[in-house]
Write a protein that holds these residues in place. Sequence first.
Motif, PDB file in Angstrom:
ATOM      1  N   MET A  80      63.927 -27.543  17.186  1.00  0.00           N
ATOM      2  CA  MET A  80      62.468 -27.716  17.224  1.00  0.00           C
ATOM      3  C   MET A  80      61.740 -26.382  17.055  1.00  0.00           C
ATOM      4  N   SER A  81      62.452 -25.308  17.297  1.00  0.00           N
ATOM      5  CA  SER A  81      61.839 -23.978  17.197  1.00  0.00           C
ATOM      6  C   SER A  81      61.925 -23.403  15.782  1.00  0.00           C
ATOM      7  N   ILE A  82      62.523 -24.144  14.846  1.00  0.00           N
ATOM      8  CA  ILE A  82      62.715 -23.607  13.503  1.00  0.00           C
ATOM      9  C   ILE A  82      61.366 -23.392  12.814  1.00  0.00           C
ATOM     10  N   SER A  83      61.247 -22.265  12.127  1.00  0.00           N
ATOM     11  CA  SER A  83      59.993 -21.978  11.420  1.00  0.00           C
ATOM     12  C   SER A  83      59.973 -22.780  10.123  1.00  0.00           C
ATOM     13  N   PRO A  84      58.787 -23.053   9.584  1.00  0.00           N
ATOM     14  CA  PRO A  84      58.712 -23.767   8.305  1.00  0.00           C
ATOM     15  C   PRO A  84      59.529 -23.080   7.208  1.00  0.00           C
ATOM     16  N   GLU A  85      59.494 -21.751   7.192  1.00  0.00           N
ATOM     17  CA  GLU A  85      60.232 -21.014   6.168  1.00  0.00           C
ATOM     18  C   GLU A  85      61.745 -21.215   6.325  1.00  0.00           C
ATOM     19  N   GLU A  86      62.224 -21.157   7.568  1.00  0.00           N
ATOM     20  CA  GLU A  86      63.657 -21.373   7.827  1.00  0.00           C
ATOM     21  C   GLU A  86      64.055 -22.811   7.495  1.00  0.00           C
ATOM     22  N   LEU A  87      63.198 -23.752   7.837  1.00  0.00           N
ATOM     23  CA  LEU A  87      63.477 -25.165   7.543  1.00  0.00           C
ATOM     24  C   LEU A  87      63.637 -25.363   6.042  1.00  0.00           C
ATOM     25  N   LYS A  88      62.730 -24.772   5.297  1.00  0.00           N
ATOM     26  CA  LYS A  88      62.768 -24.868   3.838  1.00  0.00           C
ATOM     27  C   LYS A  88      64.095 -24.323   3.301  1.00  0.00           C
ATOM     28  N   ILE A  89      64.519 -23.162   3.797  1.00  0.00           N
ATOM     29  CA  ILE A  89      65.753 -22.519   3.339  1.00  0.00           C
ATOM     30  C   ILE A  89      66.980 -23.326   3.751  1.00  0.00           C
ATOM     31  N   GLU A  90      67.034 -23.752   5.010  1.00  0.00           N
ATOM     32  CA  GLU A  90      68.206 -24.489   5.499  1.00  0.00           C
ATOM     33  C   GLU A  90      68.348 -25.843   4.807  1.00  0.00           C
ATOM     34  N   LEU A  91      67.227 -26.523   4.580  1.00  0.00           N
ATOM     35  CA  LEU A  91      67.274 -27.811   3.897  1.00  0.00           C
ATOM     36  C   LEU A  91      67.765 -27.623   2.462  1.00  0.00           C
ATOM     37  N   HIS A  92      67.249 -26.605   1.803  1.00  0.00           N
ATOM     38  CA  HIS A  92      67.666 -26.311   0.428  1.00  0.00           C
ATOM     39  C   HIS A  92      69.177 -26.052   0.369  1.00  0.00           C
ATOM     40  N   GLU A  93      69.683 -25.243   1.297  1.00  0.00           N
ATOM     41  CA  GLU A  93      71.118 -24.935   1.323  1.00  0.00           C
ATOM     42  C   GLU A  93      71.955 -26.183   1.580  1.00  0.00           C
ATOM     43  N   LYS A  94      71.494 -27.028   2.505  1.00  0.00           N
ATOM     44  CA  LYS A  94      72.213 -28.262   2.841  1.00  0.00           C
ATOM     45  C   LYS A  94      72.293 -29.179   1.612  1.00  0.00           C
ATOM     46  N   ILE A  95      71.196 -29.357   0.919  1.00  0.00           N
ATOM     47  CA  ILE A  95      71.162 -30.224  -0.262  1.00  0.00           C
ATOM     48  C   ILE A  95      72.046 -29.637  -1.361  1.00  0.00           C
ATOM     49  N   TYR A  96      71.974 -28.339  -1.532  1.00  0.00           N
ATOM     50  CA  TYR A  96      72.805 -27.674  -2.538  1.00  0.00           C
ATOM     51  C   TYR A  96      74.286 -27.954  -2.277  1.00  0.00           C
ATOM     52  N   ARG A  97      74.707 -27.786  -1.016  1.00  0.00           N
ATOM     53  CA  ARG A  97      76.118 -28.015  -0.667  1.00  0.00           C
ATOM     54  C   ARG A  97      76.502 -29.478  -0.862  1.00  0.00           C
ATOM     55  N   LEU A  98      75.603 -30.388  -0.530  1.00  0.00           N
ATOM     56  CA  LEU A  98      75.904 -31.812  -0.716  1.00  0.00           C
ATOM     57  C   LEU A  98      76.085 -32.144  -2.198  1.00  0.00           C
ATOM     58  N   ILE A  99      75.183 -31.664  -3.034  1.00  0.00           N
ATOM     59  CA  ILE A  99      75.289 -31.933  -4.473  1.00  0.00           C
ATOM     60  C   ILE A  99      76.600 -31.349  -5.004  1.00  0.00           C
ATOM     61  N   GLN A 100      76.915 -30.143  -4.565  1.00  0.00           N
ATOM     62  CA  GLN A 100      78.081 -29.425  -5.065  1.00  0.00           C
ATOM     63  C   GLN A 100      79.407 -30.035  -4.598  1.00  0.00           C
ATOM     64  N   TYR A 101      79.490 -30.396  -3.307  1.00  0.00           N
ATOM     65  CA  TYR A 101      80.784 -30.738  -2.725  1.00  0.00           C
ATOM     66  C   TYR A 101      80.906 -32.172  -2.214  1.00  0.00           C
ATOM     67  N   LYS A 102      79.786 -32.836  -1.946  1.00  0.00           N
ATOM     68  CA  LYS A 102      79.845 -34.168  -1.339  1.00  0.00           C
ATOM     69  C   LYS A 102      78.811 -35.077  -2.006  1.00  0.00           C
ATOM     70  N   PHE A 103      79.030 -35.342  -3.289  1.00  0.00           N
ATOM     71  CA  PHE A 103      78.010 -36.037  -4.077  1.00  0.00           C
ATOM     72  C   PHE A 103      77.736 -37.453  -3.580  1.00  0.00           C
ATOM     73  N   ALA A 104      78.775 -38.192  -3.206  1.00  0.00           N
ATOM     74  CA  ALA A 104      78.570 -39.562  -2.704  1.00  0.00           C
ATOM     75  C   ALA A 104      77.719 -39.544  -1.429  1.00  0.00           C
ATOM     76  N   GLU A 105      77.969 -38.583  -0.562  1.00  0.00           N
ATOM     77  CA  GLU A 105      77.194 -38.453   0.679  1.00  0.00           C
ATOM     78  C   GLU A 105      75.746 -38.064   0.375  1.00  0.00           C
ATOM     79  N   TYR A 106      75.586 -37.228  -0.646  1.00  0.00           N
ATOM     80  CA  TYR A 106      74.244 -36.834  -1.104  1.00  0.00           C
ATOM     81  C   TYR A 106      73.459 -38.063  -1.550  1.00  0.00           C
ATOM     82  N   LEU A 107      74.090 -38.917  -2.359  1.00  0.00           N
ATOM     83  CA  LEU A 107      73.419 -40.130  -2.833  1.00  0.00           C
ATOM     84  C   LEU A 107      73.084 -41.056  -1.665  1.00  0.00           C
ATOM     85  N   ASN A 108      74.006 -41.161  -0.715  1.00  0.00           N
ATOM     86  CA  ASN A 108      73.775 -41.985   0.467  1.00  0.00           C
ATOM     87  C   ASN A 108      72.578 -41.464   1.279  1.00  0.00           C
ATOM     88  N   LEU A 109      72.494 -40.149   1.407  1.00  0.00           N
ATOM     89  CA  LEU A 109      71.380 -39.539   2.131  1.00  0.00           C
ATOM     90  C   LEU A 109      70.047 -39.891   1.462  1.00  0.00           C
TER      91      LEU A 109
END
Length: 116
Positions: A43-72
């Motif tokens: 809950m303490s995450i800054s908007p800037e950190e949220l933006k970066i962490e979400l971007h990294e998470k999506i990147y990793r999902l597309i790269q390594y876990k595509f079925a899970e990405y589509l499910n998300l």
Amino acid sequence: MYITPINTDLLLEEAETENLYLKLIEQMNKDFNLANEGVDFPMSISPEELKIELHEKIYRLIQYKFAEYLNLLYIIDVSEDQVKKLDGSNLVILAENVAFLILKREWQKVWFRNKY
């Protein structure tokens, strides 16, 4: 009539202005967990950190876990048409654009729940 912000920074700014930023984080944590892609944005995450962490998470999902990405995307209810319109030639940019679509959809849920 609700107008969706045009980029991530404006969306997060609006969430803070409306005092709904924490609700947005809660909604994202909830939906990611529903999709078995546990994230725990603090809950303490800054908007800037949220933006970066979400971007990294999506990147990793597309790269390594595509079925899970589509499910998300399905669980969050991101528009398939909007995703198909994105340029997939650069994975970093694609992940950034998808992260925005996810934030936009989650923000709509939070905003509507608050208004109605």
